[in-house]
Design a protein around this motif. Structure first.
Motif, short mmCIF file in Angstrom:
data_model
loop_
_atom_site.label_atom_id
_atom_site.label_comp_id
_atom_site.label_asym_id
_atom_site.label_seq_id
_atom_site.Cartn_x
_atom_site.Cartn_y
_atom_site.Cartn_z
N LEU A 22 0.91 -1.25 0.10
CA LEU A 22 0.12 -0.01 -0.14
C LEU A 22 0.88 1.13 0.01
O LEU A 22 0.65 2.32 -0.76
CB LEU A 22 -1.01 -0.12 1.40
CG LEU A 22 -1.86 1.12 1.34
CD1 LEU A 22 -2.78 1.30 -0.08
CD2 LEU A 22 -2.76 1.00 2.54
N PHE A 23 1.95 1.17 0.83
CA PHE A 23 2.82 2.24 0.76
C PHE A 23 3.53 2.57 -0.58
O PHE A 23 3.58 3.77 -1.09
CB PHE A 23 4.02 2.09 1.97
CG PHE A 23 4.85 3.24 2.04
CD1 PHE A 23 4.80 4.51 2.62
CD2 PHE A 23 6.33 2.92 1.52
CE1 PHE A 23 5.60 5.55 2.68
CE2 PHE A 23 7.15 3.90 1.28
CZ PHE A 23 6.92 5.27 1.98
N ALA A 24 4.17 1.42 -1.12
CA ALA A 24 4.48 1.51 -2.49
C ALA A 24 3.53 2.12 -3.56
O ALA A 24 3.86 3.08 -4.34
CB ALA A 24 5.08 0.24 -2.98
N ARG A 25 2.31 1.90 -3.31
CA ARG A 25 1.27 2.19 -4.36
C ARG A 25 1.05 3.61 -4.06
O ARG A 25 0.98 4.43 -5.38
CB ARG A 25 -0.03 1.40 -4.17
CG ARG A 25 -0.01 0.08 -4.63
CD ARG A 25 -1.46 -0.75 -4.44
NE ARG A 25 -1.37 -2.25 -4.56
CZ ARG A 25 -1.85 -2.54 -5.65
NH1 ARG A 25 -2.68 -1.96 -6.50
NH2 ARG A 25 -1.77 -4.02 -5.94
N ASN A 26 0.79 4.09 -2.97
CA ASN A 26 0.64 5.75 -2.78
C ASN A 26 1.66 6.43 -3.25
O ASN A 26 1.77 7.52 -3.71
CB ASN A 26 0.40 5.92 -1.17
CG ASN A 26 -1.05 5.35 -0.88
OD1 ASN A 26 -2.11 5.54 -1.62
ND2 ASN A 26 -1.27 4.72 0.42
N SER A 27 2.74 5.79 -2.90
CA SER A 27 4.26 6.42 -3.33
C SER A 27 4.22 6.71 -4.88
O SER A 27 4.63 7.88 -5.33
CB SER A 27 5.70 5.89 -2.80
OG SER A 27 5.48 5.80 -1.31
N ILE A 38 4.59 10.16 -6.84
CA ILE A 38 5.68 10.46 -7.92
C ILE A 38 5.10 10.92 -9.27
O ILE A 38 5.52 11.71 -9.81
CB ILE A 38 6.53 9.17 -7.89
CG1 ILE A 38 7.25 9.23 -6.64
CG2 ILE A 38 7.41 9.54 -9.09
CD1 ILE A 38 8.01 8.01 -6.45
N GLU A 39 4.08 10.06 -9.83
CA GLU A 39 3.37 10.25 -11.15
C GLU A 39 2.85 11.54 -11.08
O GLU A 39 2.97 12.38 -12.07
CB GLU A 39 2.36 9.15 -11.38
CG GLU A 39 3.19 7.84 -11.69
CD GLU A 39 1.89 6.83 -11.64
OE1 GLU A 39 1.00 7.01 -11.70
OE2 GLU A 39 2.56 5.64 -12.04
N ASP A 40 2.17 11.98 -9.86
CA ASP A 40 1.41 13.51 -9.80
C ASP A 40 2.56 14.57 -10.13
O ASP A 40 2.19 15.43 -10.65
CB ASP A 40 0.64 13.42 -8.60
CG ASP A 40 -0.69 12.70 -8.66
OD1 ASP A 40 -0.91 11.90 -9.67
OD2 ASP A 40 -1.07 12.56 -7.42
#
Length: 70
Positions: A23-28, A32-34
């Motif tokens: 979950l942390f990696a997905r949010n990160s 980053i993409e944003d």
């Protein structure tokens, strides 16, 4: 992520560290993409123009009554 993997190797029955790390990696990744998208969608020109006006003292009226000695 590596700590989560290490924790699961020590206790294979508990996969909760992997769930949290995922979950942390997905949010990160989303953040980053944003940020990369914002590189090309920004207010740089407007910010530069206002900065030039600040340096040129065109907003000196804003300082009246706030900054002493002016």
């Amino acid at each position: 992520v590596s700590r989560a993997q290490w924790m699961v190797t020590r206790n294979p029955g508990d996969r909760t560290p992997i769930e949290l790390a995922d979950l942390f990696a997905r949010n990160s990744r989303r953040r980053i993409e944003d940020r990369f998208a914002a590189i090309f969608d920004n207010d740089d020109r407007a910010n530069y123009t206002v900065a030039q006006h600040v340096v040129g003292k065109q907003y000196a009226w804003l300082e009246e009554g706030i900054v002493r000695g002016m």
